[in-house]
Enzyme design. Structure first.
Site, mmCIF file in Angstrom:
data_model
loop_
_atom_site.group_PDB
_atom_site.id
_atom_site.type_symbol
_atom_site.label_atom_id
_atom_site.label_comp_id
_atom_site.label_asym_id
_atom_site.label_seq_id
_atom_site.Cartn_x
_atom_site.Cartn_y
_atom_site.Cartn_z
ATOM 1 C CB THR A 196 -0.471 0.111 1.124
ATOM 2 O OG1 THR A 196 -1.219 1.265 1.320
ATOM 3 C CG2 THR A 196 -0.407 -0.420 2.518
ATOM 4 C CE1 TYR A 255 -4.932 -1.961 5.267
ATOM 5 C CE2 TYR A 255 -3.688 0.405 4.268
ATOM 6 C CZ TYR A 255 -4.304 -1.218 4.063
ATOM 7 O OH TYR A 255 -3.793 -1.426 2.526
HETATM 8 N N1 UFG Z 1 -12.941 12.143 1.576
HETATM 9 C C1 UFG Z 1 -13.643 12.409 1.854
HETATM 10 N N2 UFG Z 1 -14.982 12.058 2.123
HETATM 11 C C2 UFG Z 1 -15.369 10.819 2.879
HETATM 12 C C3 UFG Z 1 -14.209 10.090 2.124
HETATM 13 C C4 UFG Z 1 -12.825 10.121 1.779
HETATM 14 O O1 UFG Z 1 -13.797 14.133 1.593
HETATM 15 O O2 UFG Z 1 -16.517 10.892 2.773
HETATM 16 C C5 UFG Z 1 -11.331 12.683 1.697
HETATM 17 C C6 UFG Z 1 -10.361 11.802 2.221
HETATM 18 O O3 UFG Z 1 -10.505 12.989 3.030
HETATM 19 C C7 UFG Z 1 -9.154 11.801 1.028
HETATM 20 C C8 UFG Z 1 -10.054 11.090 0.261
HETATM 21 O O4 UFG Z 1 -10.620 11.467 -0.145
HETATM 22 O O5 UFG Z 1 -8.464 12.600 0.521
HETATM 23 C C9 UFG Z 1 -10.246 9.986 -0.026
HETATM 24 O O6 UFG Z 1 -9.973 9.026 0.991
HETATM 25 P P1 UFG Z 1 -10.240 7.595 0.849
HETATM 26 O O7 UFG Z 1 -10.883 6.998 2.515
HETATM 27 O O8 UFG Z 1 -10.760 7.020 -0.338
HETATM 28 O O9 UFG Z 1 -9.031 6.701 0.665
HETATM 29 P P2 UFG Z 1 -7.517 7.207 1.629
HETATM 30 O O10 UFG Z 1 -6.815 8.184 0.308
HETATM 31 O O11 UFG Z 1 -7.951 7.768 2.689
HETATM 32 O O12 UFG Z 1 -6.840 5.616 1.905
HETATM 33 C C10 UFG Z 1 -6.470 4.907 0.717
HETATM 34 C C11 UFG Z 1 -7.175 3.558 1.477
HETATM 35 C C12 UFG Z 1 -6.018 2.756 2.564
HETATM 36 C C13 UFG Z 1 -4.064 3.224 0.752
HETATM 37 C C14 UFG Z 1 -4.746 4.763 0.496
HETATM 38 C C15 UFG Z 1 -3.255 4.818 0.372
HETATM 39 O O13 UFG Z 1 -8.148 3.240 1.658
HETATM 40 O O14 UFG Z 1 -5.418 1.535 2.478
HETATM 41 O O15 UFG Z 1 -5.376 4.511 0.232
HETATM 42 O O16 UFG Z 1 -3.065 6.124 -1.133
HETATM 43 F F1 UFG Z 1 -3.264 2.671 2.254
#
Ligand code: UFG
Length: 337
Positions: A123, A147
């Protein structure tokens, strides 16, 4: 091994989101597949009927040893694990058990069973908050949550095991995986979604009434978080290419970012959703979510150089369209139930 130099492939977590797409990609490419999944977060129906299925735990050494022997397994694609970042912060030992300790056991079974190739779902969370973006594979690894740490520890194990035993490995560092099989055969189905595109798809289909934007004061063009969204089918294809490369070059290992090298902000993603449906969903600005970096974008020059893999669906609207089609399918299916 079966079919000349084409071994049977064991896919752990093959009933889950990314694993089920990898099974589709392998079966479409003619590989023989056996899935091992404990069905804690995966679904039996998500496993392609062309694959054999064994319900069980990857740390059940007796079971895994039997499956390796009976199916003549020559390669393992290892997707099984826990994947919710905030949960890893409140329950770190679950992550070290499911991601690190369980993988140690699976690796031991692989070595004992004479499995020659091992591909691991790593990841972008192994990088933590990157010093520079796009991120190269040799950037400092400094995970900011259990994680990411649980996955990085597994990368270290893989390197040590491959140096000591006749097995090579691919550690594929996924960026933000989204979308669904374009043919509608699988998609993200686990309840309690937190990922942006899945959450937006739920808002489109009325499963929730709005989408939260977690902070607009990030150091990005529009202030919202920037991520590199990769279509799950392209990611699945990357695994098939990595497998072929590991078999062709048994002395080489691969540690590769999986992303398109292009970032989109939360607002750009939500604009794409509105564009695809032509019907705006409600957005609510909320405070930052803990542990979110400003921007995570892959430098993907290594995967493009090392593998013949080329993205086929590197288009945000396409990713959103496929995610929405799958979400619609889930809603219709649940309405019939
Ligand atoms: N976000 C929102 N609203 C939401 C969900 C997310 O604004 O309802 C934002 C988050 O703050 C972030 C972006 O959208 O800026 C992406 O968030 P995600 O939750 O879709 O994904 P993450 O980037 O937090 O995490 C994902 C995977 C992890 C991995 C990571 C690596 O869940 O397992 O990408 O890039 F490690």
């Amino acid at each position: 091994m079966s079919d000349g130099n084409r071994p049977t492939v064991m896919v752990t977590g093959g009933a889950g989101y990314i694993g089920s797409h990898a099974v589709l990609a392998l079966a479409d490419a003619g590989w023989r597949v056996v899935v091992v999944d404990n069905l804690v977060t995966g679904f039996r129906w998500a496993v392609d009927p062309r694959a054999s299925f064994v319900e069980g735990a990857i740390e059940d050494a007796a079971l895994i040893g039997r499956v390796i022997a009976e199916h003549d397994v020559g390669a393992i694609l290892h997707f099984a694990g826990s994947v919710v970042v905030p949960e890893s912060v409140v329950d770190p030992l679950k992550y070290y058990r499911n991601n690190t300790v369980a993988t140690r056991s699976l690796l031991e079974s692989a070595v004992i069973g004479g499995v020659r190739h091992f591909i691991f779902s790593s990841t972008a969370a192994t990088y933590g908050i990157p010093e520079t973006v796009p991120i190269r594979e040799d950037a400092p690894k400094a995970p900011i949550n259990p994680y990411g740490a649980s996955k990085l520890m597994t990368e270290w194990m893989l390197a040590d095991v491959a140096a000591a035993h006749p097995i090579n490995y691919g550690a594929l560092r996924y960026f933000n995986v989204a979308g669904a099989d374009p043919a509608g055969r699988s998609g993200q189905s686990t309840a309690g979604a937190t990922h942006l595109i899945k959450v937006a798809a739920e808002a489109v289909t009325g499963v929730r009434d709005h989408v939260a934007i977690f902070g607009n004061d990030y150091n990005t063009l529009d202030g919202t978080g920037v991520r590199d969204y990769i279509h799950v089918s392209d990611l699945a294809d990357a695994h098939v290419h990595a497998l072929e490369a590991l078999i062709a070059n048994p002395g080489d290992n691969l540690t590769l970012n999986c992303g398109y090298g292009r970032g989109y902000s939360v607002i750009e993603v939500l604009d794409a959703v509105d564009r695809v449906t032509n019907r705006p969903i409600e957005r609510r600005l909320l405070p930052r979510r803990a542990g979110d970096p400003d921007a995570l974008v892959a430098d993907n020059s290594a995967i493009l150089a090392r593998l013949p893999w080329r993205p086929k669906r590197a288009d945000l609207d396409l990713i959103v369209t496929d995610a929405l089609r799958w979400q619609q399918h889930l809603v219709e299916r649940d309405a019939q139930a």
